[in-house]
Design a protein around this motif. Sequence first.
Motif, PDB file in Angstrom:
ATOM      1  N   TYR A  83      -2.260 -15.497  11.078  1.00  0.00           N
ATOM      2  CA  TYR A  83      -1.719 -14.284  11.686  1.00  0.00           C
ATOM      3  C   TYR A  83      -0.195 -14.319  11.847  1.00  0.00           C
ATOM      4  CZ  TYR A  83      -0.263 -11.319  15.583  1.00  0.00           C
ATOM      5  OH  TYR A  83       0.427 -10.460  16.390  1.00  0.00           O
ATOM      6  N   LEU A  84       0.324 -15.346  12.504  1.00  0.00           N
ATOM      7  CA  LEU A  84       1.760 -15.368  12.811  1.00  0.00           C
ATOM      8  C   LEU A  84       2.644 -15.435  11.560  1.00  0.00           C
ATOM      9  CD1 LEU A  84       1.833 -17.598  16.035  1.00  0.00           C
ATOM     10  CD2 LEU A  84       2.102 -15.105  15.853  1.00  0.00           C
ATOM     11  N   PRO A  85       2.338 -16.295  10.570  1.00  0.00           N
ATOM     12  CA  PRO A  85       3.183 -16.312   9.367  1.00  0.00           C
ATOM     13  C   PRO A  85       3.169 -14.987   8.603  1.00  0.00           C
ATOM     14  CG  PRO A  85       1.899 -18.323   9.503  1.00  0.00           C
ATOM     15  CD  PRO A  85       1.356 -17.395  10.546  1.00  0.00           C
ATOM     16  N   ILE A  86       1.993 -14.354   8.508  1.00  0.00           N
ATOM     17  CA  ILE A  86       1.917 -13.080   7.773  1.00  0.00           C
ATOM     18  C   ILE A  86       2.639 -11.979   8.548  1.00  0.00           C
ATOM     19  CG2 ILE A  86       0.356 -11.315   6.860  1.00  0.00           C
ATOM     20  CD1 ILE A  86      -1.697 -13.552   6.370  1.00  0.00           C
ATOM     21  N   GLU A  87       2.476 -11.984   9.859  1.00  0.00           N
ATOM     22  CA  GLU A  87       3.178 -10.996  10.684  1.00  0.00           C
ATOM     23  C   GLU A  87       4.690 -11.176  10.579  1.00  0.00           C
ATOM     24  OE1 GLU A  87       2.714  -9.449  15.239  1.00  0.00           O
ATOM     25  OE2 GLU A  87       3.482 -11.474  14.938  1.00  0.00           O
ATOM     26  N   LYS A  88       5.118 -12.422  10.482  1.00  0.00           N
ATOM     27  CA  LYS A  88       6.546 -12.723  10.373  1.00  0.00           C
ATOM     28  C   LYS A  88       7.155 -12.100   9.122  1.00  0.00           C
ATOM     29  CE  LYS A  88       9.716 -16.677  10.611  1.00  0.00           C
ATOM     30  NZ  LYS A  88       9.806 -18.164  10.652  1.00  0.00           N
ATOM     31  N   ASP A  89       6.318 -11.901   8.095  1.00  0.00           N
ATOM     32  CA  ASP A  89       6.792 -11.286   6.853  1.00  0.00           C
ATOM     33  C   ASP A  89       6.955  -9.773   6.975  1.00  0.00           C
ATOM     34  OD1 ASP A  89       6.804 -13.761   5.623  1.00  0.00           O
ATOM     35  OD2 ASP A  89       4.811 -13.515   4.744  1.00  0.00           O
ATOM     36  N   GLY A  90       6.613  -9.230   8.140  1.00  0.00           N
ATOM     37  CA  GLY A  90       6.776  -7.799   8.353  1.00  0.00           C
ATOM     38  C   GLY A  90       5.498  -6.989   8.261  1.00  0.00           C
ATOM     39  N   TRP A  91       4.373  -7.653   8.051  1.00  0.00           N
ATOM     40  CA  TRP A  91       3.091  -6.956   7.975  1.00  0.00           C
ATOM     41  C   TRP A  91       2.559  -6.690   9.386  1.00  0.00           C
ATOM     42  CZ3 TRP A  91       1.113  -5.906   3.067  1.00  0.00           C
ATOM     43  CH2 TRP A  91       1.720  -6.583   2.002  1.00  0.00           C
ATOM     44  N   LYS A  92       1.869  -5.573   9.539  1.00  0.00           N
ATOM     45  CA  LYS A  92       1.321  -5.202  10.841  1.00  0.00           C
ATOM     46  C   LYS A  92      -0.185  -5.451  10.868  1.00  0.00           C
ATOM     47  CE  LYS A  92       4.784  -1.730  12.100  1.00  0.00           C
ATOM     48  NZ  LYS A  92       5.015  -0.319  12.513  1.00  0.00           N
ATOM     49  N   TYR A 112      -5.786  -7.881   8.109  1.00  0.00           N
ATOM     50  CA  TYR A 112      -6.787  -8.184   9.134  1.00  0.00           C
ATOM     51  C   TYR A 112      -7.072  -9.682   9.056  1.00  0.00           C
ATOM     52  CZ  TYR A 112      -7.265  -3.253   8.011  1.00  0.00           C
ATOM     53  OH  TYR A 112      -6.985  -1.942   7.722  1.00  0.00           O
ATOM     54  N   VAL A 113      -7.276 -10.305  10.198  1.00  0.00           N
ATOM     55  CA  VAL A 113      -7.492 -11.757  10.226  1.00  0.00           C
ATOM     56  C   VAL A 113      -8.778 -12.084  10.971  1.00  0.00           C
ATOM     57  CG1 VAL A 113      -6.634 -13.977  11.084  1.00  0.00           C
ATOM     58  CG2 VAL A 113      -5.047 -12.339  10.049  1.00  0.00           C
ATOM     59  N   THR A 124     -28.319 -18.222   6.450  1.00  0.00           N
ATOM     60  CA  THR A 124     -27.752 -19.026   7.534  1.00  0.00           C
ATOM     61  C   THR A 124     -26.903 -18.116   8.415  1.00  0.00           C
ATOM     62  OG1 THR A 124     -27.662 -21.014   6.146  1.00  0.00           O
ATOM     63  CG2 THR A 124     -26.286 -20.983   8.123  1.00  0.00           C
ATOM     64  N   PRO A 125     -27.229 -17.989   9.709  1.00  0.00           N
ATOM     65  CA  PRO A 125     -26.435 -17.117  10.587  1.00  0.00           C
ATOM     66  C   PRO A 125     -24.951 -17.455  10.518  1.00  0.00           C
ATOM     67  CG  PRO A 125     -28.432 -17.822  11.701  1.00  0.00           C
ATOM     68  CD  PRO A 125     -28.370 -18.601  10.417  1.00  0.00           C
ATOM     69  N   LYS A 126     -24.115 -16.426  10.506  1.00  0.00           N
ATOM     70  CA  LYS A 126     -22.673 -16.584  10.278  1.00  0.00           C
ATOM     71  C   LYS A 126     -21.896 -16.185  11.519  1.00  0.00           C
ATOM     72  CE  LYS A 126     -19.848 -17.190   6.508  1.00  0.00           C
ATOM     73  NZ  LYS A 126     -18.964 -18.184   7.128  1.00  0.00           N
ATOM     74  N   VAL A 127     -21.288 -17.170  12.170  1.00  0.00           N
ATOM     75  CA  VAL A 127     -20.425 -16.895  13.319  1.00  0.00           C
ATOM     76  C   VAL A 127     -19.130 -16.268  12.812  1.00  0.00           C
ATOM     77  CG1 VAL A 127     -19.080 -17.945  15.187  1.00  0.00           C
ATOM     78  CG2 VAL A 127     -21.411 -18.741  14.715  1.00  0.00           C
ATOM     79  N   LEU A 128     -18.658 -15.241  13.504  1.00  0.00           N
ATOM     80  CA  LEU A 128     -17.456 -14.529  13.065  1.00  0.00           C
ATOM     81  C   LEU A 128     -16.611 -14.125  14.262  1.00  0.00           C
ATOM     82  CD1 LEU A 128     -15.858 -13.105  10.734  1.00  0.00           C
ATOM     83  CD2 LEU A 128     -17.232 -11.071  11.231  1.00  0.00           C
ATOM     84  N   GLY A 129     -15.344 -14.503  14.215  1.00  0.00           N
ATOM     85  CA  GLY A 129     -14.397 -14.090  15.244  1.00  0.00           C
ATOM     86  C   GLY A 129     -13.217 -13.379  14.613  1.00  0.00           C
ATOM     87  N   GLY A 130     -12.795 -12.276  15.203  1.00  0.00           N
ATOM     88  CA  GLY A 130     -11.653 -11.530  14.688  1.00  0.00           C
ATOM     89  C   GLY A 130     -10.440 -11.695  15.580  1.00  0.00           C
ATOM     90  N   MET A 131      -9.261 -11.568  14.989  1.00  0.00           N
ATOM     91  CA  MET A 131      -8.038 -11.636  15.779  1.00  0.00           C
ATOM     92  C   MET A 131      -7.970 -10.474  16.767  1.00  0.00           C
ATOM     93  SD  MET A 131      -5.433 -13.592  16.248  1.00  0.00           S
ATOM     94  CE  MET A 131      -5.696 -14.611  14.803  1.00  0.00           C
TER      95      MET A 131
END
Length: 450
Positions: free
Chosen positions: A145-154, A160-161, A180-187
């Motif tokens: 998230y932080l490196p991509i945001e640093k490039d100016g992306w919103k 999406y992360v 197999t159940p898939k755990v998923l967390g979003g930013m």
Amino acid sequence: MNNFEKIKNRLNKKEAVIAVMGLGYVGLPLAISFAEAGFQVIGFDPSEPKVMLVNQGKSDIMDITSERLAKLVGNKQLIATTDSENLAKADAIIICVPTPLTKSYEPDISYIVSAVDMIRENMTPNTAVVLESTTYPGTSKELLYLPIEKDGWKLDEDFYVCYSPERVDPGNKTYQTENTPKVLGGMTPISMQVGTALYEQVINHVVPVASTEVAEMSKLLENTFRSINIAFINEMSLLCEKLDIDVWETIEASSTKPFGFMRFNPGPGIGGHCIPLDPIYLSWKAKEVNFFSRFIELAQETNHQMPEHVVHKAMKTLNSKQKALSGSRVLLLGMAYKENIDDLRESPSISVYENLIKSGASVDFCDPLATKYRDYNGVTQETIPLDYNRFATYDLVIMMTCHDIFDKEQIFANSALILDTKNVMSSFASNKVTRFGGGPVVHTEKTIMA
């Protein structure tokens, strides 16, 4: 229609292009699942031999048949490449790269950093980026998230992360990618919705959690739990040997309790990518907040001493027949870290092999699945053929990983002396079989006497 709705719509209509970075045990099965679901899939891997193999429709992973892969490659549903510029074509990029340890036993996140750098150079607006590699809590935020945001992306407008830990179990015929159940967390909740729309195309049960940190922590908890419990039962095995109590019969007896007991079995050590490494990632992260996880580190110590115990047990077994370990001919059966696979990653058999050599023994191994490996000196060691008649030429045969292909009756009949590290020879009551865990073999109707 805003960007968020556009990417969800493309995913639901299977118009999205999926890129999977890393075509190993995790990435290739996942890429195949998306391709079989009807998506155009780009498989990126920096290894030219790997990419060439995939594009020839040849699988080097036991759980994936070449026929299955070749069909997808043939209809151009799956294309492998070493060119990271192809990532620009993707609507969703899933990172499945290795996360090993450094020589100083710290997390090596260089593969993730490299993958993210390539994504930053090539991604286009409205791209979902998902990390599956096992890592410490906070990685998705710090390295994606932080490196991509640093490039100016919103976030939630341009990208999406999410984090969704891989749960691959090589050789498992029951639980594979889809079931197999898939755990998923979003930013964020929006990133979470995009990630859910992505994985619901190929996974039967997506398990949403509140954040990427929870998802990251869940994977470490799963495998640290196993590491600690395996260490405990290994310690009980060592104690039972001292007390001359059969740990295997003890475990069987305890397992009859229908509640409050979960069975774990002792063995010669832990292997694979997850259990030996994941707890170290968690322990390392804990130290960042001045928390010292003594359980984790004690478990690591116990589990890592088991290969040495195998060598010590081999020495005692030979001594009981007035033979020294040094100069004896020893055969290891099974080099893979678990049964019926060809995976050598972190296999305790390798440590046993190397330590036996250092102790002066003449050592061979037999494994029809994991047929060769590169030793600590960089020399390739290869299996001997599975010829039971040759077993009699060895002073000691050590049962490390008992693949189904091994015939236990033939092993017993043709071996002069056997060290059984996993109780697979329990039906053979004989003074030529020495088991981990103490106590004599219990004579039952099923026991073969010799």
